[in-house]
Design a protein around this motif. Structure first.
Motif, PDB file in Angstrom:
ATOM      1  N   THR A   2       0.798  -1.216   0.000  1.00  0.00           N
ATOM      2  CA  THR A   2       0.000   0.000   0.000  1.00  0.00           C
ATOM      3  C   THR A   2       0.835   1.273   0.000  1.00  0.00           C
ATOM      4  O   THR A   2       0.305   2.339  -0.216  1.00  0.00           O
ATOM      5  CB  THR A   2      -0.952   0.017   1.217  1.00  0.00           C
ATOM      6  OG1 THR A   2      -0.166  -0.102   2.395  1.00  0.00           O
ATOM      7  CG2 THR A   2      -1.975  -1.083   1.129  1.00  0.00           C
ATOM      8  N   GLU A  37     -12.852  -6.726  -5.475  1.00  0.00           N
ATOM      9  CA  GLU A  37     -12.555  -6.842  -4.041  1.00  0.00           C
ATOM     10  C   GLU A  37     -11.392  -7.802  -3.802  1.00  0.00           C
ATOM     11  O   GLU A  37     -10.497  -7.524  -3.001  1.00  0.00           O
ATOM     12  CB  GLU A  37     -13.794  -7.302  -3.265  1.00  0.00           C
ATOM     13  CG  GLU A  37     -14.944  -6.311  -3.267  1.00  0.00           C
ATOM     14  CD  GLU A  37     -14.636  -5.017  -2.527  1.00  0.00           C
ATOM     15  OE1 GLU A  37     -13.877  -5.032  -1.536  1.00  0.00           O
ATOM     16  OE2 GLU A  37     -15.167  -3.965  -2.940  1.00  0.00           O
ATOM     17  N   ALA A  40      -8.148  -6.086  -4.697  1.00  0.00           N
ATOM     18  CA  ALA A  40      -7.770  -5.111  -3.672  1.00  0.00           C
ATOM     19  C   ALA A  40      -7.124  -5.816  -2.476  1.00  0.00           C
ATOM     20  O   ALA A  40      -6.080  -5.369  -1.979  1.00  0.00           O
ATOM     21  CB  ALA A  40      -8.993  -4.314  -3.225  1.00  0.00           C
ATOM     22  N   HIS A  41      -7.705  -6.930  -2.032  1.00  0.00           N
ATOM     23  CA  HIS A  41      -7.136  -7.675  -0.905  1.00  0.00           C
ATOM     24  C   HIS A  41      -5.760  -8.233  -1.249  1.00  0.00           C
ATOM     25  O   HIS A  41      -4.848  -8.189  -0.426  1.00  0.00           O
ATOM     26  CB  HIS A  41      -8.079  -8.804  -0.466  1.00  0.00           C
ATOM     27  CG  HIS A  41      -9.348  -8.305   0.152  1.00  0.00           C
ATOM     28  ND1 HIS A  41      -9.410  -7.765   1.416  1.00  0.00           N
ATOM     29  CD2 HIS A  41     -10.607  -8.256  -0.339  1.00  0.00           C
ATOM     30  CE1 HIS A  41     -10.643  -7.396   1.691  1.00  0.00           C
ATOM     31  NE2 HIS A  41     -11.403  -7.684   0.636  1.00  0.00           N
ATOM     32  N   GLY A  44      -3.133  -5.715  -0.828  1.00  0.00           N
ATOM     33  CA  GLY A  44      -2.934  -5.201   0.520  1.00  0.00           C
ATOM     34  C   GLY A  44      -3.866  -4.073   0.921  1.00  0.00           C
ATOM     35  O   GLY A  44      -3.607  -3.385   1.911  1.00  0.00           O
ATOM     36  N   TYR A  45      -4.954  -3.853   0.185  1.00  0.00           N
ATOM     37  CA  TYR A  45      -5.911  -2.797   0.508  1.00  0.00           C
ATOM     38  C   TYR A  45      -7.143  -3.397   1.158  1.00  0.00           C
ATOM     39  O   TYR A  45      -7.490  -4.559   0.941  1.00  0.00           O
ATOM     40  CB  TYR A  45      -6.294  -2.013  -0.753  1.00  0.00           C
ATOM     41  CG  TYR A  45      -5.154  -1.182  -1.284  1.00  0.00           C
ATOM     42  CD1 TYR A  45      -4.977   0.131  -0.871  1.00  0.00           C
ATOM     43  CD2 TYR A  45      -4.220  -1.726  -2.165  1.00  0.00           C
ATOM     44  CE1 TYR A  45      -3.915   0.886  -1.337  1.00  0.00           C
ATOM     45  CE2 TYR A  45      -3.155  -0.979  -2.634  1.00  0.00           C
ATOM     46  CZ  TYR A  45      -3.004   0.324  -2.212  1.00  0.00           C
ATOM     47  OH  TYR A  45      -1.948   1.063  -2.671  1.00  0.00           O
ATOM     48  N   ARG A  46      -7.831  -2.588   1.950  1.00  0.00           N
ATOM     49  CA  ARG A  46      -9.010  -3.035   2.695  1.00  0.00           C
ATOM     50  C   ARG A  46     -10.135  -3.460   1.767  1.00  0.00           C
ATOM     51  O   ARG A  46     -10.788  -4.462   1.975  1.00  0.00           O
ATOM     52  CB  ARG A  46      -9.481  -1.894   3.608  1.00  0.00           C
ATOM     53  CG  ARG A  46     -10.660  -2.227   4.490  1.00  0.00           C
ATOM     54  CD  ARG A  46     -10.946  -1.099   5.461  1.00  0.00           C
ATOM     55  NE  ARG A  46     -10.910   0.194   4.809  1.00  0.00           N
ATOM     56  CZ  ARG A  46     -11.970   0.971   4.633  1.00  0.00           C
ATOM     57  NH1 ARG A  46     -13.147   0.602   5.063  1.00  0.00           N
ATOM     58  NH2 ARG A  46     -11.854   2.128   4.039  1.00  0.00           N
ATOM     59  N   ASP A  47     -10.340  -2.669   0.688  1.00  0.00           N
ATOM     60  CA  ASP A  47     -11.415  -2.987  -0.252  1.00  0.00           C
ATOM     61  C   ASP A  47     -11.159  -2.247  -1.567  1.00  0.00           C
ATOM     62  O   ASP A  47     -10.201  -1.477  -1.697  1.00  0.00           O
ATOM     63  CB  ASP A  47     -12.791  -2.615   0.325  1.00  0.00           C
ATOM     64  CG  ASP A  47     -12.892  -1.159   0.764  1.00  0.00           C
ATOM     65  OD1 ASP A  47     -12.160  -0.300   0.212  1.00  0.00           O
ATOM     66  OD2 ASP A  47     -13.692  -0.858   1.652  1.00  0.00           O
ATOM     67  N   TRP A  48     -12.030  -2.496  -2.552  1.00  0.00           N
ATOM     68  CA  TRP A  48     -11.863  -1.880  -3.875  1.00  0.00           C
ATOM     69  C   TRP A  48     -11.932  -0.360  -3.801  1.00  0.00           C
ATOM     70  O   TRP A  48     -11.169   0.335  -4.472  1.00  0.00           O
ATOM     71  CB  TRP A  48     -12.910  -2.407  -4.855  1.00  0.00           C
ATOM     72  CG  TRP A  48     -12.968  -1.561  -6.097  1.00  0.00           C
ATOM     73  CD1 TRP A  48     -13.968  -0.723  -6.473  1.00  0.00           C
ATOM     74  CD2 TRP A  48     -11.956  -1.441  -7.101  1.00  0.00           C
ATOM     75  NE1 TRP A  48     -13.635  -0.081  -7.653  1.00  0.00           N
ATOM     76  CE2 TRP A  48     -12.405  -0.513  -8.057  1.00  0.00           C
ATOM     77  CE3 TRP A  48     -10.701  -2.020  -7.279  1.00  0.00           C
ATOM     78  CZ2 TRP A  48     -11.665  -0.149  -9.177  1.00  0.00           C
ATOM     79  CZ3 TRP A  48      -9.964  -1.661  -8.396  1.00  0.00           C
ATOM     80  CH2 TRP A  48     -10.453  -0.739  -9.339  1.00  0.00           C
ATOM     81  N   ASN A  49     -12.834   0.185  -3.000  1.00  0.00           N
ATOM     82  CA  ASN A  49     -12.962   1.643  -2.924  1.00  0.00           C
ATOM     83  C   ASN A  49     -11.668   2.296  -2.450  1.00  0.00           C
ATOM     84  O   ASN A  49     -11.273   3.354  -2.960  1.00  0.00           O
ATOM     85  CB  ASN A  49     -14.129   2.037  -2.012  1.00  0.00           C
ATOM     86  CG  ASN A  49     -15.469   1.746  -2.638  1.00  0.00           C
ATOM     87  OD1 ASN A  49     -15.583   1.658  -3.852  1.00  0.00           O
ATOM     88  ND2 ASN A  49     -16.492   1.571  -1.811  1.00  0.00           N
ATOM     89  N   THR A  50     -10.989   1.674  -1.496  1.00  0.00           N
ATOM     90  CA  THR A  50      -9.723   2.214  -0.995  1.00  0.00           C
ATOM     91  C   THR A  50      -8.651   2.163  -2.081  1.00  0.00           C
ATOM     92  O   THR A  50      -7.926   3.138  -2.309  1.00  0.00           O
ATOM     93  CB  THR A  50      -9.262   1.430   0.246  1.00  0.00           C
ATOM     94  OG1 THR A  50     -10.313   1.435   1.218  1.00  0.00           O
ATOM     95  CG2 THR A  50      -8.003   2.029   0.841  1.00  0.00           C
ATOM     96  N   LYS A  54      -6.846   5.324  -4.103  1.00  0.00           N
ATOM     97  CA  LYS A  54      -5.389   5.450  -4.147  1.00  0.00           C
ATOM     98  C   LYS A  54      -4.903   5.594  -5.594  1.00  0.00           C
ATOM     99  O   LYS A  54      -3.995   6.375  -5.872  1.00  0.00           O
ATOM    100  CB  LYS A  54      -4.750   4.226  -3.490  1.00  0.00           C
ATOM    101  CG  LYS A  54      -3.253   4.234  -3.471  1.00  0.00           C
ATOM    102  CD  LYS A  54      -2.713   5.190  -2.448  1.00  0.00           C
ATOM    103  CE  LYS A  54      -1.187   5.023  -2.372  1.00  0.00           C
ATOM    104  NZ  LYS A  54      -0.576   5.984  -1.512  1.00  0.00           N
TER     105      LYS A  54
END
Length: 146
Positions: A2, A37, A40-41, A44-50, A54
């Motif tokens: 991230t 989703e 994203a995981h 290393g991200y919490r979800d697709w929106n995050t 970014k």
């Protein structure tokens, strides 16, 4: 993962589509949203929106510091590490790029004299070609983008 800037949003969506197709080939059916989703995981991200936030709305860039590139400099083939990169705005856009070549190239076309260089810099357009040309019209620097 991230801490670094991810690919463009379009490139990430294309990667999620490839992931979905690969999962389907193995008999695991997921929706496009689920593949976003999962991607994203994996990154290393919490979800697709995050991850999407970014990535932002910037266009996909085929060059990155620390990446590898191949091309031609003064007509000689090379492979190199990208050690510096700056985006150039306006007009046709492009980049100011600094390269550390794997093997030195000779910048002189004279048998009695040599000037070997492993580090070169140049400005290239979106096609990876420099505006500067040799006397025969060949771009000084040509990068293979993609």
């Amino acid at each position: 993962m991230t801490s670094s800037q991810p690919l463009s949003r379009d490139a990430l969506k294309a990667q999620a589509k490839r992931l979905r197709k690969a999962l389907e080939a193995e008999g695991n059916f997921v929706s496009h949203g689920e593949s976003l989703e999962l991607l994203a995981h994996q990154m290393g991200y919490r979800d697709w929106n995050t991850l999407s936030a970014k990535a932002g709305n910037r266009p996909d860039t085929p060059l990155a510091v620390g990446g590898r590139v191949r091309g031609r400099y003064l007509g000689q083939a090379f492979e190199a590490d990208i050690i510096g990169l700056r985006s150039i705005a306006g007009g046709n856009g492009g980049w100011r790029v600094s390269l550390n070549l794997d093997e030195a190239v000779d910048t002189v076309k004279f048998d009695g004299f040599s000037n070997l260089r492993r580090r070169i810099s140049g400005t290239v357009n979106k096609d990876g070609r420099s505006v500067e040309r040799t006397s025969d019209g060949t771009p000084h620097l040509q990068l293979s983008l993609r």
